[in-house]
Design an enzyme around this catalytic site. Sequence first.
Site, short mmCIF file in Angstrom:
data_model
loop_
_atom_site.label_atom_id
_atom_site.label_comp_id
_atom_site.label_asym_id
_atom_site.label_seq_id
_atom_site.Cartn_x
_atom_site.Cartn_y
_atom_site.Cartn_z
N SER A 179 25.84 29.67 45.43
CA SER A 179 26.70 28.51 45.25
C SER A 179 25.83 27.27 45.16
CB SER A 179 27.72 28.43 46.39
OG SER A 179 28.70 27.44 46.13
N HIS A 206 28.82 30.14 41.91
CA HIS A 206 29.82 29.07 41.89
C HIS A 206 29.24 27.88 41.15
CE1 HIS A 206 31.33 30.75 46.02
NE2 HIS A 206 31.71 31.51 45.01
N ASP A 299 31.91 32.61 51.46
CA ASP A 299 32.09 33.60 50.40
C ASP A 299 30.85 34.49 50.36
OD1 ASP A 299 33.20 34.98 48.30
OD2 ASP A 299 32.64 33.51 46.77
#
Length: 358
Positions: A179, A206, A299
């Site tokens: 991310s 992400h 996540d």
Amino acid sequence: MIRVLITEDSRLSSEFIKMILNSDSEIQVVGLAKDGRECIEKTKLLRPDVITMDIHMPVMNGLEATEYIMENIPTSILVVSSLVKSALDIGFNALKAGALDVIEKPRQKEGVPLQIIGEELIRGVKTVAKFRPFKRISKYRDISIDKRKKKADIPFKKDNDIKNIGEKSPDGVLVIGASTGGPPVLNYILKEISPLFPFPVVITQHIAHGFVNGLIEWLQKNCPLKIKVGKDNEDIRKGFVYFAPDYHHLGITKHRKMFLSNTPPILGHRPSIDFLMESAALAYKDKCLGIVLTGMGNDGANGMMAIRKAGGVTISQNEESSAIFGMPKAAIENGASTKVCSVEEIPREINKWGITKN
């Protein structure tokens, strides 16, 4: 209160970004800069929490300004760029130099509320504001393979004919989740993977919508494997790195094919790292290597646990080399990680795992 310095050569765009940010009660715009040099001067004077950085500017561009700031006055930087091919290349190099994220520049749209137009920008500012960067040009230094004592590129003991790349692989898969701060880490890891790595690589990163293809193009310049966006019902093959596309979860079936899903976001994310890793654990069981890299939130923690319970190997990036030690920490704290490694150690672990499983 998050204090923001806007760096943008277009006065109209600058005022529009200011209007968006000032509409949030937790954000205060403390200054405007029309080029990189003025940004540096105002950063020294105002000491903002976050800088929004345009890329193409006169006098000094965003990349040059980012490099100077991260070396001398480290500040959380959010690249705000139009979707222009040349700007994307410089934008991702700015990430490599220490900027934390890149998003598309917001534009006025008739009939669309300001709150909707500015949602991604406000979220991006709040995300990068939670990180306090260290005083160095880049957290992910380039290491010349010729000058290193040990190569991460370890020769494989069999199936080492590079012409075989693209054929169906031996049974195994490498899955990676990243991310905020992930692109420069992925750039380092992917360029150090052996061109003879015997398994496919599947990644969920992400990133702002519309930037996946630009990221792939940037990463491809240094990676010996072929990088592409994963497609529904596509065979998964060695010699390839597959990225989850915009707006869809990416998973792997037991028949070694990829599949896309538009089911609701998981932990606020679509694509989701957990979705990818849990499907990989079901498909490959102990022949799966899962890695979670820098990023905010948790996540990947459940996905890493699924891989570990299936008998696979799991690696979390360590705190020292993470831009934001959220996702790796979550995977460590829930017991999902079998190893904790620095950025430099991760490709060596990947290549060694490729040898043992091949």
